[in-house]
Scaffold this motif. Structure first.
Motif, PDB file in Angstrom:
ATOM      1  N   SER A 297       0.848  -1.196   0.000  1.00 62.92           N
ATOM      2  CA  SER A 297       0.000   0.000   0.000  1.00 62.92           C
ATOM      3  C   SER A 297       0.880   1.241   0.000  1.00 62.92           C
ATOM      4  CB  SER A 297      -0.902   0.015   1.241  1.00 62.92           C
ATOM      5  OG  SER A 297      -0.117   0.134   2.422  1.00 62.92           O
ATOM      6  N   GLU A 299       0.609   3.713   2.097  1.00 65.86           N
ATOM      7  CA  GLU A 299       0.966   4.006   3.483  1.00 65.86           C
ATOM      8  C   GLU A 299       2.142   3.131   3.939  1.00 65.86           C
ATOM      9  OE1 GLU A 299      -2.066   3.507   2.364  1.00 65.86           O
ATOM     10  OE2 GLU A 299      -2.806   5.572   2.510  1.00 65.86           O
ATOM     11  N   ALA A 302       5.286   4.406   2.288  1.00 67.73           N
ATOM     12  CA  ALA A 302       5.692   5.666   2.905  1.00 67.73           C
ATOM     13  C   ALA A 302       6.382   5.408   4.244  1.00 67.73           C
ATOM     14  CB  ALA A 302       4.484   6.580   3.092  1.00 67.73           C
ATOM     15  N   GLY A 303       5.865   4.447   5.016  1.00 65.95           N
ATOM     16  CA  GLY A 303       6.484   4.108   6.294  1.00 65.95           C
ATOM     17  C   GLY A 303       7.891   3.555   6.112  1.00 65.95           C
ATOM     18  N   SER A 319       0.392   8.814  -5.015  1.00 67.91           N
ATOM     19  CA  SER A 319      -0.174   8.325  -3.753  1.00 67.91           C
ATOM     20  C   SER A 319       0.906   8.081  -2.697  1.00 67.91           C
ATOM     21  CB  SER A 319      -0.961   7.029  -3.990  1.00 67.91           C
ATOM     22  OG  SER A 319      -0.127   6.024  -4.555  1.00 67.91           O
ATOM     23  N   ALA A 323       1.423  10.229   0.770  1.00 66.96           N
ATOM     24  CA  ALA A 323       1.453   9.517   2.052  1.00 66.96           C
ATOM     25  C   ALA A 323       2.727   9.839   2.825  1.00 66.96           C
ATOM     26  CB  ALA A 323       1.357   8.007   1.807  1.00 66.96           C
ATOM     27  N   HIS A 326       2.379  13.379   4.228  1.00 67.60           N
ATOM     28  CA  HIS A 326       1.457  13.362   5.363  1.00 67.60           C
ATOM     29  C   HIS A 326       2.144  12.829   6.620  1.00 67.60           C
ATOM     30  CE1 HIS A 326      -2.306  13.046   7.548  1.00 67.60           C
ATOM     31  NE2 HIS A 326      -2.027  11.772   7.827  1.00 67.60           N
ATOM     32  N   ARG A 327       2.909  11.755   6.460  1.00 67.56           N
ATOM     33  CA  ARG A 327       3.610  11.179   7.610  1.00 67.56           C
ATOM     34  C   ARG A 327       4.647  12.168   8.155  1.00 67.56           C
ATOM     35  NH1 ARG A 327       4.862   5.909   9.680  1.00 67.56           N
ATOM     36  NH2 ARG A 327       3.311   5.058   8.255  1.00 67.56           N
TER      37      ARG A 327
END
Length: 340
Positions: A297, A299, A302-303, A319, A323, A326-327
């Protein structure tokens, strides 16, 4: 008389054959003694082997003829010592030593403690092929009883399966493999085994899928069974770099989403940040590297990128970029000094 003569000839043959066996066993015993101590006097060797000193000197001369480098020091306190030379002496192990070596090689192969090569696995395969059955049975019992603790989130490879795959690669014949893919779907397929590759995290089996007619990589921990078919195969188009094939396959799929990022570091530094088994790398000048990584995903990707703790730019898709932004904003907000 002829019958008596034949018996005499047969007895002499048996006696000569027994003498050859006795001499060979004694030479092996002598090598094993020389290998366990820096030096022996002639008297010590004679006492340990229960022979005369003359026999020891004759056996040492015979070892030298066979290519072993046995040094000697003159005088009453002199002795013999085995010096490393061009020929590897036979390794003579008792039962417990053989089991200890096999277990050590097993753990080295499963953990990758010796690096990405297959030295430990190859040595273990050779050792198990020559072990007496009583030791092979004991080692099999130990394989069934021992449990290796894998890294967090990683499945365990069964030692027996790993050895079966290695043996399949050495035999050079087609095999029938039961396999379970990343979604848990079971299949049975014919494959032409080629290589085993260790990435530092797990083992991969490189083989040609007969039905699809293409080279594939399979995770060793998902192989449930491998059976030889007896049909010999010859490779006309083997992959020139099996490790690179594994890196590409493991880095790009099967993932629901792929992201392309640019790191302002050299290729060497980028490989330390993102291993070759995680992403596909290409240099973008001497001081930048573009890497393609996969994830389930936006997210999740991004992590992972955030955890690298290094400046980078997400080239695609939007996307993942959003993400990551945003993080980053969340982390800034939590540490701007205004929160409670």
């Amino acid at each position: 008389m002829t019958r008596t003569g034949s018996v005499l000839v047969g007895s002499r043959y048996v006696a000569d054959f027994a003498a050859v066996l006795s001499t060979s066993a004694r030479l092996l015993r002598l090598v094993s003694l020389l290998a366990v101590r820096p030096a022996w006097t002639c008297g010590e060797l004679a006492e340990r082997m229960e022979v005369t000193e003359r026999t020891v000197r004759r056996d040492v001369a015979r070892l030298r003829e066979l290519g072993y480098t046995v040094d000697s020091d003159p005088g009453p306190w002199g002795g013999y010592r085995l010096r490393p030379g061009t020929r590897t002496p036979p390794l003579i192990l008792d039962d417990e030593e053989a089991l200890a070596v096999a277990v050590g090689l097993r753990e080295a192969a499963l953990s990758g403690a010796l690096g990405g090569d297959q030295a430990a696995l190859s040595a273990l395969l050779k050792l198990r092929q020559v072990l007496p059955r009583r030791l092979g049975d004991r080692l099999g019992d130990m394989d069934a009883a021992f449990v290796q603790t894998p890294r967090a989130g990683e499945p365990q490879v069964v030692a027996g399966t790993l050895l079966e795959l290695a043996a399949a690669c050495r035999r050079g014949e087609r095999a029938r493999m039961a396999y379970r893919d990343w979604e848990g779907r079971a299949s049975v397929r014919d494959v032409d085994p080629y290589r085993l590759v260790h990435t530092g995290r797990r083992w991969y089996f490189v083989a040609r899928d007969v039905e699809r007619g293409e080279w594939r990589t399979f995770r060793a921990d998902r192989v449930e069974r491998v059976q030889p078919t007896g049909r010999a195969v010859e490779f006309t188009d083997p992959p020139p770099d099996p490790a690179l094939l594994v890196s590409r396959a493991s880095a790009t799929g099967p993932y629901a989403l792929l992201a392309t990022v640019r790191l302002p570091v050299s290729m060497e530094q980028a490989l330390r940040l993102i291993p070759a088994t995680v992403g596909l790398h290409r240099a973008d000048g001497p001081d930048a590297t573009v890497v393609e990584v996969g994830g389930s995903s936006a997210e999740g990707l991004a992590g992972y990128l955030f955890s690298l703790a290094t400046p980078l730019r997400v080239l695609a898709p939007d996307s993942v970029r959003e993400a990551l932004v945003h993080r980053t904003r969340e982390m800034l907000a939590a540490n701007d000094g205004t929160g409670t």
